[in-house]
Design a protein around this motif. Structure first.
Motif, short mmCIF file in Angstrom:
data_model
loop_
_atom_site.label_atom_id
_atom_site.label_comp_id
_atom_site.label_asym_id
_atom_site.label_seq_id
_atom_site.Cartn_x
_atom_site.Cartn_y
_atom_site.Cartn_z
N LYS A 181 47.90 25.53 43.76
CA LYS A 181 49.32 25.68 44.12
C LYS A 181 49.90 25.07 45.58
CE LYS A 181 51.81 29.22 41.56
NZ LYS A 181 51.40 30.66 40.99
N ARG A 182 48.86 25.38 46.51
CA ARG A 182 49.50 24.79 47.69
C ARG A 182 48.94 23.39 48.01
NH1 ARG A 182 48.30 28.76 53.04
NH2 ARG A 182 49.76 30.60 52.19
N GLY A 183 48.62 22.78 47.03
CA GLY A 183 48.32 21.13 46.98
C GLY A 183 47.25 20.85 47.92
N MET A 184 46.26 21.76 48.14
CA MET A 184 45.19 21.52 49.24
C MET A 184 44.21 20.67 48.76
SD MET A 184 44.99 25.72 50.26
CE MET A 184 43.55 25.62 51.33
N ASP A 185 43.69 19.82 49.70
CA ASP A 185 42.66 18.77 49.04
C ASP A 185 41.38 19.58 49.55
OD1 ASP A 185 41.24 16.63 48.70
OD2 ASP A 185 41.97 15.31 50.09
N TYR A 186 40.66 19.87 48.25
CA TYR A 186 39.40 20.69 48.57
C TYR A 186 38.57 20.34 47.68
CZ TYR A 186 37.28 24.90 50.60
OH TYR A 186 36.24 25.71 51.19
N THR A 187 37.57 19.71 48.00
CA THR A 187 36.30 19.38 46.75
C THR A 187 35.30 19.83 47.71
OG1 THR A 187 37.51 17.66 45.57
CG2 THR A 187 34.92 17.97 45.55
N GLY A 188 34.72 20.93 47.44
CA GLY A 188 33.58 21.49 48.38
C GLY A 188 33.35 22.88 48.01
N PHE A 189 32.62 23.47 48.80
CA PHE A 189 32.22 24.78 48.71
C PHE A 189 33.34 26.20 49.29
CE2 PHE A 189 28.51 22.33 49.25
CZ PHE A 189 27.84 22.51 48.14
N VAL A 190 33.26 26.92 48.67
CA VAL A 190 34.22 28.27 49.40
C VAL A 190 33.12 29.20 49.39
CG1 VAL A 190 36.06 29.59 49.35
CG2 VAL A 190 36.52 27.55 47.90
N PHE A 191 33.05 29.89 50.72
CA PHE A 191 31.93 30.79 50.70
C PHE A 191 32.76 32.02 51.11
CE2 PHE A 191 28.89 32.00 54.57
CZ PHE A 191 28.94 33.26 54.30
N ILE A 192 32.74 33.00 50.06
CA ILE A 192 33.65 34.09 50.51
C ILE A 192 32.71 35.23 50.69
CG2 ILE A 192 35.38 35.71 49.20
CD1 ILE A 192 35.32 33.26 47.01
N GLY A 193 33.02 35.73 51.98
CA GLY A 193 32.20 36.95 52.47
C GLY A 193 33.23 38.08 52.05
N LEU A 194 32.52 39.10 51.33
CA LEU A 194 33.00 40.14 50.61
C LEU A 194 32.27 41.40 51.19
CD1 LEU A 194 33.05 38.14 47.19
CD2 LEU A 194 35.20 39.38 47.91
N THR A 195 33.28 42.34 50.71
CA THR A 195 32.72 43.74 51.08
C THR A 195 33.02 44.79 50.03
OG1 THR A 195 32.17 45.58 52.69
CG2 THR A 195 34.49 45.02 52.43
N LYS A 196 32.16 45.55 49.24
CA LYS A 196 32.30 46.64 48.30
C LYS A 196 32.77 47.73 48.70
CE LYS A 196 29.21 48.78 44.99
NZ LYS A 196 28.17 48.57 44.11
N VAL A 197 33.91 48.12 48.48
CA VAL A 197 34.27 49.43 48.69
C VAL A 197 34.87 50.23 47.57
CG1 VAL A 197 36.13 51.06 49.97
CG2 VAL A 197 35.34 48.55 50.95
N ASN A 198 34.18 51.36 47.26
CA ASN A 198 34.51 52.24 45.91
C ASN A 198 34.53 51.25 44.72
OD1 ASN A 198 34.95 54.44 47.37
ND2 ASN A 198 37.20 53.94 47.86
N ASN A 199 33.49 50.64 44.56
CA ASN A 199 33.32 49.64 43.68
C ASN A 199 34.35 48.45 43.49
OD1 ASN A 199 30.95 48.98 41.97
ND2 ASN A 199 31.60 50.63 40.52
N GLU A 200 35.06 48.20 44.54
CA GLU A 200 36.09 47.10 44.44
C GLU A 200 35.83 46.12 45.44
OE1 GLU A 200 38.70 46.61 42.45
OE2 GLU A 200 38.41 48.23 41.19
N PRO A 201 35.93 44.73 45.07
CA PRO A 201 35.73 43.93 46.22
C PRO A 201 36.79 43.63 47.06
CG PRO A 201 36.27 42.84 43.90
CD PRO A 201 36.31 44.31 43.79
N TYR A 202 36.76 43.40 48.39
CA TYR A 202 37.51 43.09 49.26
C TYR A 202 37.28 41.82 49.93
CZ TYR A 202 40.03 47.39 48.72
OH TYR A 202 40.74 48.30 47.86
N VAL A 203 38.15 40.65 50.36
CA VAL A 203 37.47 39.57 51.11
C VAL A 203 37.62 39.93 52.58
CG1 VAL A 203 38.05 37.28 51.79
CG2 VAL A 203 38.38 37.96 49.30
N ILE A 204 36.50 39.84 53.23
CA ILE A 204 36.42 39.96 54.81
C ILE A 204 36.85 38.62 55.29
CG2 ILE A 204 34.99 40.30 56.74
CD1 ILE A 204 34.98 42.92 55.48
N GLU A 205 36.24 37.45 55.02
CA GLU A 205 36.62 36.37 55.31
C GLU A 205 36.18 35.05 54.44
OE1 GLU A 205 34.01 34.62 58.38
OE2 GLU A 205 32.25 35.21 57.36
N TYR A 206 36.99 33.97 54.71
CA TYR A 206 36.39 32.50 53.88
C TYR A 206 35.80 31.87 54.88
CZ TYR A 206 40.00 33.59 50.23
OH TYR A 206 40.79 33.91 49.10
#
Ligand code: AMP
Ligand code: GLY
Length: 422
Positions: free
Chosen positions: A264-289
Motif C-alpha cells: 500500500k505504501r508502494g515500498m520497494d522491498y524485495t528481501g527479508f523482514v525479521f519480525i521480533g515478536l513477544t507472546k503475551v497472553n497467547n497473542e503476538p505483539y511486534v517489538i521491532e522490525y
C-alpha cells in the motif's frame, strides 16, 4: 550465476553455506567475509558501505544476485544506488530501499507503520528535544518498567528499560540531548510488554511472501538471560511455545498486514523482514522490525531450509514466490555462540583458534575470525557459532556443546543454558 553476499558475520557464513548448495550458484563471493566464508567462497575486500567499490566489483564479476547481510548499507541506500544506475539495476539485490529500511532504521517510522496497518504492538508516543516535559508527563501516566527507545540505529544499545520513574525522566532528557547522538534526537516511549520473545522471518517482494522457520535467540550475555544485551549468544529452531495456533495469529495479525502495508505504501522491498515478536497472553505483539536476517538466528534458520535458497530468492525477485514450495527440515537446529572474554564490552582480538580441524557433529559458522598465515585467529566479540541438528532440541544442543569442547582460544566464553529455559 555469480553471487555476492555482503557482510562478515555468522549470518553471512550461514547464508553463504546455504547459497553454495544451489546448483545455480557458479561463483560465490563474500565481502569482506571471514575465515569461515573463505573456505567455501571467495572473500573480497569490500567495505559494506562503499557502494562505488561494490558496484565496480559487481560489474567486473558479472554478479547477478547480491544479498545484503547487515542493515547499515540498506539504511544508507545501497538499493537506491543500484536502482538508479542502468548497468546495475538488473542485478537482483536482496534488501529494501532506504525509505523502506526505515522500518528498522527509525522506531518512530515503524511504530507509525504498525499503527496505520493495525499491527499489534506496545502503545507508544514519540518525543523530540522541544517537548521533554511532555515526554516526562507521559511517563507519569505509565506503569513501570518504562521503555525508552532511541529512534535511530544505536548499535543495539538504544533501548533502555527502567524501573524507576525519576531515572526514566532523567534518561529521557539525556537521550533527547544527544546521549546516543542523532539516533536519540527523537525518543519513542512505550508500554512494557511482559512476554516471551521469538523471531519470525519472512521473505517477501511486497506482494507475496514465504515464512521461514521460526527461531528464538538468547540475547543476554549471562546464564538465566541476565546481564548486558549482546548481538545474540545462541538460537534454536523450532520454538516449542510458538505452536501452530500462535503462528496462525502471527500470519493473520502481523505478516499479512505487514506485506499489505509494504504494498500500500508502494515500498520497494524485495528481501527479508525479521519480525521480533513477544507472546503475551497467547497473542503476538511486534517489538521491532528488522530489514535483514537475524544473527545468530540465520545459523539455525538456513540449516532448516531444504529447498534451493537461490531459487527462492530468484522467485521473490520475479514475483513467482507463490509458485514455490518451501520445504523445511523437521529436525531441531540449535546454535551456541562462543565469544571473546569481555564481550559485549571491551575484548581482545587476534587469539589463535585451535581444534577446528577435528571431526565434529556440528557445522561451525564463523562470526568474528580471520586468517593470518596458516592460522585462524579471533577477530570480533562473537567468534564461532556451533550449529547442530537433532531429533530433539536436547540432542541438537548436546552436539553443539560437545563440539565446543574440541575448540579453543584464549578467553573463550559461552552460555551453557542456550535453549534450556523453555
Ligand atoms: P528493540 O531494539 O526494539 O528490539 O529492543 C531491544 C530489546 O528490548 C527487545 O529485544 C526486548 O527484549 C526489549 N524491549 C523492547 N521493547 C519492549 C517493550 N515494549 N516491552 C518489553 N521489552 C521490550
Ligand atoms: N539476533 C538479533 C538480531 O540479529 O538483531
Amino acid at each position: 550465476m555469480n553471487i555476492l553476499i555482503l557482510g562478515s558475520g555468522g549470518r553471512e557464513h550461514a547464508l553463504a553455506w546455504k547459497v553454495k548448495q544451489s546448483p545455480k550458484c557458479e561463483k560465490l563471493f563474500v565481502g569482506p567475509g571471514n575465515a569461515g566464508t573463505k573456505d567455501l567462497a571467495n572473500n573480497v575486500e569490500l567495505n559494506v558501505n562503499d557502494f562505488n567499490s561494490i558496484a565496480a566489483f559487481c560489474l567486473q564479476e558479472k554478479i547477478e544476485l547480491l544479498i545484503v547481510g547487515p542493515e547499515d548499507p540498506l539504511v544508507n541506500g545501497i538499493k537506491d544506488f543500484f536502482k538508479k544506475d542502468e548497468a546495475l539495476k538488473n542485478i537482483l539485490l536482496i534488501g529494501p530501499d532506504a525509505k523502506s529500511a526505515q522500518l528498522e532504521g527509525s522506531k518512530d517510522f515503524s511504530k507509525d507503520f504498525m499503527s496505520e496497518f493495525g499491527i499489534p504492538t506496545a502503545a507508544h508516543k514519540s518525543f523530540t528535544n522541544d517537548n521533554v516535559a511532555a515526554g516526562q508527563a507521559f511517563l507519569e501516566t505509565l506503569n513501570p518498567p518504562y521503555v525508552l527507545k532511541a529512534d535511530g540505529l544505536a548499535a543495539g544499545k538504544g533501548v533502555l528499560i527502567l524501573e524507576d520513574l525519576n531515572k526514566a525522566k532523567r534518561e529521557l532528557a539525556e537521550m533527547l540531548s544527544g546521549k546516543f547522538g542523532a539516533a536519540s534526537s527523537k525518543v519513542v516511549i512505550e508500554e512494557y510488554l511482559d512476554g516471551i520473545e521469538f523471531s519470525v522471518f519472512v521473505l517477501t517482494n511486497g506482494k507475496e511472501y514465504k515464512i521461514l522457520p521460526v527461531a528464538k535467540d538468547y540475547k543476554r550475555i549471562g546464564e538465566g538471560d541476565k546481564g548486558l544485551n549482546t548481538g545474540g549468544m545462541g538460537a534454536i529452531s523450532p520454538v516449542a511455545f510458538v505452536d501452530e495456533a500462535l503462528m496462525k495469529k502471527v500470519e493473520e495479525k502481523v505478516i499479512l498486514p505487514t506485506v499489505k502495508g509494504i504494498e500500500k505504501r508502494g515500498m520497494d522491498y524485495t528481501g527479508f523482514v525479521f519480525i521480533g515478536l513477544t507472546k503475551v497472553n497467547n497473542e503476538p505483539y511486534v517489538i521491532e522490525y528488522n530489514v535483514r536476517m537475524g544473527d545468530p538466528e540465520t545459523e539455525v534458520v538456513m540449516p532448516r531450509i531444504k529447498s534451493d535458497f537461490v531459487d527462492l530468492l530468484l522467485a521473490a525477485g520475479s514475483n513467482n514466490l507463490n509458485s514455490m514450495d518451501l520445504e523445511i527440515d523437521p529436525r531441531f537446529a540449535t546454535t551456541v555462540m562462543t565469544v571473546s572474554k569481555g564481550y559485549p564490552e571491551a575484548y581482545e582480538k587476534g587469539k589463535e583458534i585451535t581444534g577446528l580441524d577435528q571431526q565434529m557433529e556440528s557445522i561451525v559458522f564463523h562470526a568474528g575470525t580471520k586468517n593470518e598465515g596458516d592460522k585462524i585467529k579471533t577477530n570480533g566479540g562473537r567468534v564461532l557459532a556451533f550449529t547442530s541438528y537433532g531429533p530433539s532440541k536436547e540432542m541438537a544442543l548436546l552436539h553443539s556443546y560437545e563440539s565446543i569442547q574440541k575448540v579453543n582460544f584464549e578467553g573463550m566464553c559461552y552460555r551453557e543454558d542456550i535453549g534450556f529455559d523453555l
